[in-house]
Design an enzyme around this catalytic site. Structure first.
Site, PDB file in Angstrom:
ATOM      1  N   SER A 707      -6.975   2.932  -5.108  1.00 13.85           N
ATOM      2  CA  SER A 707      -7.110   2.265  -3.811  1.00 13.85           C
ATOM      3  C   SER A 707      -7.139   3.241  -2.639  1.00 13.85           C
ATOM      4  O   SER A 707      -7.439   2.836  -1.515  1.00 13.85           O
ATOM      5  CB  SER A 707      -5.975   1.256  -3.619  1.00 13.85           C
ATOM      6  OG  SER A 707      -4.721   1.900  -3.644  1.00 13.85           O
ATOM      7  N   LYS A 750       0.902  -4.557   0.795  1.00 15.69           N
ATOM      8  CA  LYS A 750       0.300  -3.610   1.732  1.00 15.69           C
ATOM      9  C   LYS A 750       0.303  -4.164   3.156  1.00 15.69           C
ATOM     10  O   LYS A 750       0.477  -3.419   4.125  1.00 15.69           O
ATOM     11  CB  LYS A 750      -1.124  -3.281   1.283  1.00 15.69           C
ATOM     12  CG  LYS A 750      -1.178  -2.492  -0.027  1.00 15.69           C
ATOM     13  CD  LYS A 750      -2.593  -2.269  -0.515  1.00 15.69           C
ATOM     14  CE  LYS A 750      -2.614  -1.479  -1.814  1.00 15.69           C
ATOM     15  NZ  LYS A 750      -3.973  -1.259  -2.339  1.00 15.69           N
TER      16      LYS A 750
END
Length: 811
Positions: A707, A750
Site C-alpha cells: 500500500s 488508516k
C-alpha cells in the site's frame, strides 16, 4: 573379566588348556623373540594384566588379521586399551600410554565371523610412538621391569592381608562372581600376580583398572587397590541394603493386599461393602443420564471392567476417573435459549459502545439461529486489534441468549492433545480442553469463545490448528472424537466464536470454516464515550471510590487518549484511568488535598510526561517527503516516506527495516518514473548521475505491504523535480508498472490514523470507494477523499509548481 565369564568363554578348551585360566607367572617365553616393532591389538572395555589369562572377542578386520598372523608365527601382540570404546579405527592419541605384551593361547571361530581369543598377559610396556597403521597398528615400545619390594615390612604384610580380605568379602556379596575365586586369592603368594588377578576379576571401572596397570611402584599399586576395593565393598553393601528394603516394602504390600481381601470378605458378610456401594452409586447415576444407547453400553462395559480390577492397582483409579468423567459430561443437556432480539440488542448496546456494524451482524446471526433452530452456519471469527472488545462481545452474546459461557485461550497452544485429549494408555491422561470446559459448565450448548486463534503453534506434538478443523466445521462437529473418551461427542449445539488479531497466520482451511467479522478500532470521540460510560465507573468501583469523590473532565480523558495511549482498542486507556484513580485513592486515605474535578493539567502531574507523541503532519518545506497511511495489527498509523538524491551512478538504496513487498514497490516506482520521465519533465540522464535513497523512519519497526507504492512514487518524483507536495495530504495505494493504482486494505484504521495526525485530504484508489461508504459518518467528518485510478491523475494534483527554498540543482 570375572572367573564366571572366563569359564563361560572357555567351553571349547581342553582340560589342559583350561588350567591356563588360573593365574601364572608373567615371564616371557624364551622361545618367542621380542620384535623391534610391536603389533598393537586395541581393546574395548577391558584391560589385560601380566600373568592373567583372559578371553577376548575380536570383530574388527585389522585385529582379526593380526591375531591369525601372530598365532601362526608365534609372535607377541601389544594388548592396549582404547580411551573411547566407540572409535572403530583408533589412532595413537586414542590409546592409553601403557599396555601389556600378550601371547595368544587359542583361537575359537564364532558363527558371526568374529573370533574368540584366549590371551595370556606377560609384561607391561610403554607406548612410544606408532610408526604404521597398515595392515594394523605397529609401534615402538619400552618394556617394563617389575619393581619388586626389597623388604616386606609389617605394613606391606598388612596391606596384602587387607586386600585379600576385601576381595574375598566382595566375591561373597557379589552373586555374579565365582566362589572359586576365593580359593585362588587365598593361595596366591606372588604379590604382583595377586594384584593383577584381583583387578582383572573384580567389577571395577575401566579407568580405575588402567590406573592400577600404569603404576610402577608395587606399594602404590596396593594402596590404590585398597582404596578401590573399599569403595566397591561400600557400594555393594548399600545395594544389598536397598534391595532388602524393597523386599520388605513388597512384603508389606502383599500383607496389606491380603488384609484388604479379608476385610472385603468380612464386609460382604456384614452387607457393608464400600466398593459395592460405589459401584451401585455409579450404576444409579448412569440411569439418570440422558445419553444415547451407544454411550450407555460403553459405560456398562467399563463399569464391569472396574468391578474386576484390584482396588489397590493404578489401573483401578484411572478406570474410576474415566467413569466419573463420563457421568459429569452434559450428554444431551441443554439450556433453554431466549431469542429475544430486542433484549440482545439492549445487552450489546449496554456492554459495548459503537461497533454498530458488528452488532448488526451478530443480531442477524442470532435471527437466523432463531428461525432455523440449529447452528448449521459458519463459525463467527471476530477479527481486530487488541483491546477492542472481541472477547467481551462473546460474553455479551452468552448473556443475551441466557447461555452458559466458556472460554479457551489458544495463544501458544502447540499440543494437539489439548484439543483432542490424551489416550487413556498414558499416565495422567485427561480429555481435551473443550470437553473439560463442557464438563465444568454442565451444558452442551454454551457460547464458547476460542481466543487468539491466530496464535496457534506447531510442534512435534502435532498441529492443533488441524485438530480444530473438526471442532469448527458444522458438518463434522456433531461427531467430534476425543481420544480420552474413545467415543464421539456432539458439539453441533455449541456456539463457537473465535477471536484473532490477524488472519495472516491462520491456515486457509481453518479460515474457510469461519465467517470473519471485523471489529475495528475506535476514534477519540468513541474512546471518550467508552471511558465515561464504562471504564471510569468500573475502575471507581474496583478501587473503592464514590462518584462524589472524583469526576473526570472530558478534556482530561482526551489528554490521556491522545498523549498516553497508542492503540486501536481501550485496554491501555483502562490501565491509565486505573492509575489515575489509584493515585486519588492514595490522597484520600492519606488525607491530602486534591481537586475533585480532574482536569487536563492534573493528568501530567499523575501520569508524568506524555508517553506518546502521535505522528502529526510534518511541514512540506522539503522535497521528497510524502505522508503515507499504514495498517498494523495494533491499528492504523501514518508513515513518512523520505527520498533524497546524491551524486552517483543511479543506485537505489532502501532503509527503514522494509519487507520484500515494500522493496518491490520502490523498484516498481523508480522503473515507472524512468519509463515516463518526459511526462514529469525529468531528463533521462538524471538516473545515471544521481543515486536515490528512500528511507522510512522508525527503522526498528518492521514494515511491509504494497500500500506504500503510490506514496514512494510521489516522494521520488518530488525529489527529482525538487518540488514540494501539497500540505495536509496523505495517500495509500498499490501501483503497477503500468501506473494503475490498486485496492488496499485497512481503510478504516488508516482513516483513524489520518484524523489523529490532522490530515485533511486523503488519496485512495477508486476501488476502495465502497469501503468509505461503509464507514461511520463520524469517522469521515472533516476529511476530503480523492479517488484515483492512475498515477497520472495523482502527480498534477499533489506536486506543487513552486520549488522548495533549498532545492538541489538536478542536471
Amino acid at each position: 573379566m570375572d572367573i564366571d565369564n572366563i569359564l563361560a568363554n572357555s567351553l571349547f578348551l581342553s582340560s589342559d588348556e583350561k588350567d591356563l585360566l588360573m593365574p601364572s607367572d608373567a615371564e616371557l617365553d624364551p622361545n618367542v623373540p621380542l620384535p623391534d616393532l610391536l603389533s598393537l591389538l586395541p581393546l574395548r572395555n577391558m584391560v589385560i594384566f601380566p600373568g592373567i589369562v583372559s578371553p577376548i572377542t575380536v570383530g574388527r578386520g585389522k585385529s582379526i588379521q593380526l591375531i591369525h598372523e601372530a598365532h601362526k608365527n608365534n609372535q607377541y601382540v601389544g594388548a592396549i586399551t582404547q580411551k573411547q570404546p566407540q572409535i572403530d579405527n583408533p589412532k595413537e592419541n586414542d590409546l592409553f600410554p601403557v599396555g601389556t605384551i600378550a601371547q595368544i593361547v587359542k583361537i575359537i571361530n564364532l558363527p558371526d565371523g568374529a573370533i574368540s581369543v584366549i590371551v595370556q598377559g606377560k609384561k607391561r610396556f610403554s607406548l612410544q610412538n606408532v610408526v604404521s597403521d597398515t595392515p594394523y597398528l605397529q609401534a615402538k615400545y619400552e618394556l617394563w621391569e617389575e619393581n619388586q619390594v626389597a623388604t616386606q615390612d609389617a605394613e606391606f604384610d598388612v596391606l596384602v592381608v587387607s586386600i585379600k580380605d576385601l576381595a574375598v568379602r566382595i566375591i561373597e556379596l557379589e552373586a555374579s562372581l565365582s566362589p572359586e575365586s576365593i580359593y585362588v586369592i587365598k593361595n596366591i603368594e606372588d604379590t604382583p600376580l595377586l594384584i593383577n588377578f584381583i583387578v582383572a576379576n573384580i567389577h571395577l571401572p575401566l579407568t580405575d583398572r588402567q590406573k592400577v596397570l600404569e603404576i610402577h611402584d608395587q606399594k602404590e599399586q596396593m594402596l590404590l587397590l585398597l582404596d578401590l576395593l573399599t569403595r566397591e565393598l561400600q557400594l555393594l553393601e548399600l545395594k544389598i541394603h536397598i534391595q532388602g528394603k524393597v523386599k520388605v516394602d513388597l512384603d508389606q504390600q502383599q500383607r496389606e493386599y491380603m488384609l484388604q481381601q479379608q476385610m472385603k470378605a468380612i464386609q460382604s458378610e456384614l452387607g457393608n461393602n464400600q466398593l459395592d456401594q460405589e459401584f451401585k452409586h455409579l450404576a444409579e447415576s448412569a440411569q439418570k443420564k440422558q445419553w444415547g444407547e451407544d454411550v450407555a453400553k460403553i459405560f456398562d462395559r467399563e463399569l464391569k471392567k472396574l468391578e474386576r480390577l484390584n482396588p489397590s492397582s493404578v489401573e483401578y483409579s484411572s478406570q474410576l476417573n474415566y467413569l466419573y468423567i463420563l457421568l459429569d459430561l452434559p450428554w444431551n443437556e441443554y439450556t433453554a435459549d431466549h431469542f429475544d432480539l430486542w433484549k440482545a440488542k439492549k445487552v450489546l448496546d449496554k456492554e459495548h459502545f459503537g461497533l454498530n456494524q458488528v452488532k448488526e451482524r451478530l443480531l442477524e446471526h442470532l435471527s437466523v439461529l432463531k428461525l432455523k433452530k440449529d447452528l448449521k452456519s459458519p463459525i463467527i471469527c471476530l477479527l481486530g486489534p487488541p483491546g477492542v472488545g472481541k472477547t467481551s462481545l462473546g460474553k455479551s452474546i452468552a448473556l443475551a441468549l441466557n447461555r452458559k459461557y466458556a472460554r479457551m485461550s489458544l495463544g501458544g497452544l502447540h499440543d494437539e492433545a489439548e484439543i483432542r485429549g490424551h489416550r487413556r494408555t498414558y499416565i495422567g491422561a485427561m480429555p481435551g480442553r473443550i470437553i473439560q470446559s463442557l464438563r465444568k459448565i454442565k451444558s452442551a450448548n454454551p457460547v464458547f469463545v476460542l481466543d487468539e486463534i491466530d496464535k496457534l503453534g506447531i510442534s512435534v506434538q502435532g498441529d492443533p490448528a488441524s485438530a480444530l478443523l473438526e471442532v469448527l466445521d458444522p458438518e463434522q462437529n456433531s461427531t467430534f472424537y476425543d481420544n480420552f473418551l474413545e467415543m464421539e461427542f456432539d458439539l453441533s449445539k455449541v456456539m463457537f466464536i473465535a477471536t484473532a488479531n490477524t488472519l495472516m497466520t491462520v491456515s486457509p482451511a481453518l479460515r474457510d470454516r469461519m465467517e470473519v467479522i471485523e471489529v475495528d478500532g475506535y476514534v477519540t470521540e468513541e474512546k471518550l464515550s467508552i471511558a465515561q460510560k464504562h471504564l471510569i465507573p468500573k475502575q471507581m468501583v474496583e478501587n473503592g471510590l464514590k462518584k462524589s469523590q472524583l469526576t473526570f473532565n472530558p478534556e482530561a480523558i482526551t489528554e490521556i487518549i491522545e498523549n498516553y495511549t497508542r492503540e486501536s482498542g481501550v485496554r491501555e486507556l483502562d490501565k491509565c484511568i486505573a492509575t489515575v484513580i489509584r493515585n486519588i485513592a492514595k490522597k484520600i486515605v492519606m488525607r491530602e488535598s486534591y481537586d475533585k474535578v480532574l482536569r487536563k493539567e492534573g493528568i501530567k502531574e499523575i501520569l508524568g510526561s506524555p508517553k506518546y507523541i502521535h505522528e502529526k503532519y510534518q511541514g512540506n518545506e522539503y522535497a521528497g517527503v510524502v505522508t503515507g497511511l499504514a495498517w498494523t495489527t495494533l491499528g492504523g498509523d501514518i508513515l513518512f516516506i523520505e527520498t533524497s538524491l546524491s551524486r552517483g551512478t543511479g543506485v537505489l538504496t532502501l532503509t527503514g527495516n522494509l519487507g520484500a513487498v515494500m522493496k518491490e514497490s520502490a523498484v516498481i516506482a523508480l522503473e515507472y518514473i524512468k519509463a515516463h520521465c518526459r511526462n514529469f519533465n525529468i531528463s533521462h540522464e538524471v538516473f545515471n548521475r544521481w543515486n536515490v535513497h528512500v528511507h522510512v523512519p522508525d527503522g526498528a519497526i518492521p514494515k511491509d505491504g504494497p500500500s506504500a507504492g503510490l506514496t514512494i512514487l510521489t516522494a521520488m518524483i518530488s525529489a527529482f523535480t525538487q518540488k514540494k507536495v501539497r500540505p495536509r495530504i496523505a495517500m495509500t495505494g498499490e501501483i503497477t508498472l503500468r501506473g494503475k493504482i490498486l485496492q488496499v486494505g485497512g481503510i478504516r484504521e488508516k482513516i483513524l490514523a489520518a484524523k489523529r495526525a490532522d490530515i485533511v485530504d486523503i488519496i485512495l484508489p477508486v476501488s476502495n470507494k465502497k469501503d468509505i461508504e461503509e464507514v461511520d459518518e463520524l469517522l469521515v467528518k472533516g476529511l476530503n477523499f480523492i479517488y484515483v485510478d492512475d498515477v497520472s491523475e495523482v502527480i498534477p494534483m499533489v506536486i506543487l509548481e513552486e520549488q522548495v527554498k533549498n532545492a538541489q540543482v538536478i542536471d
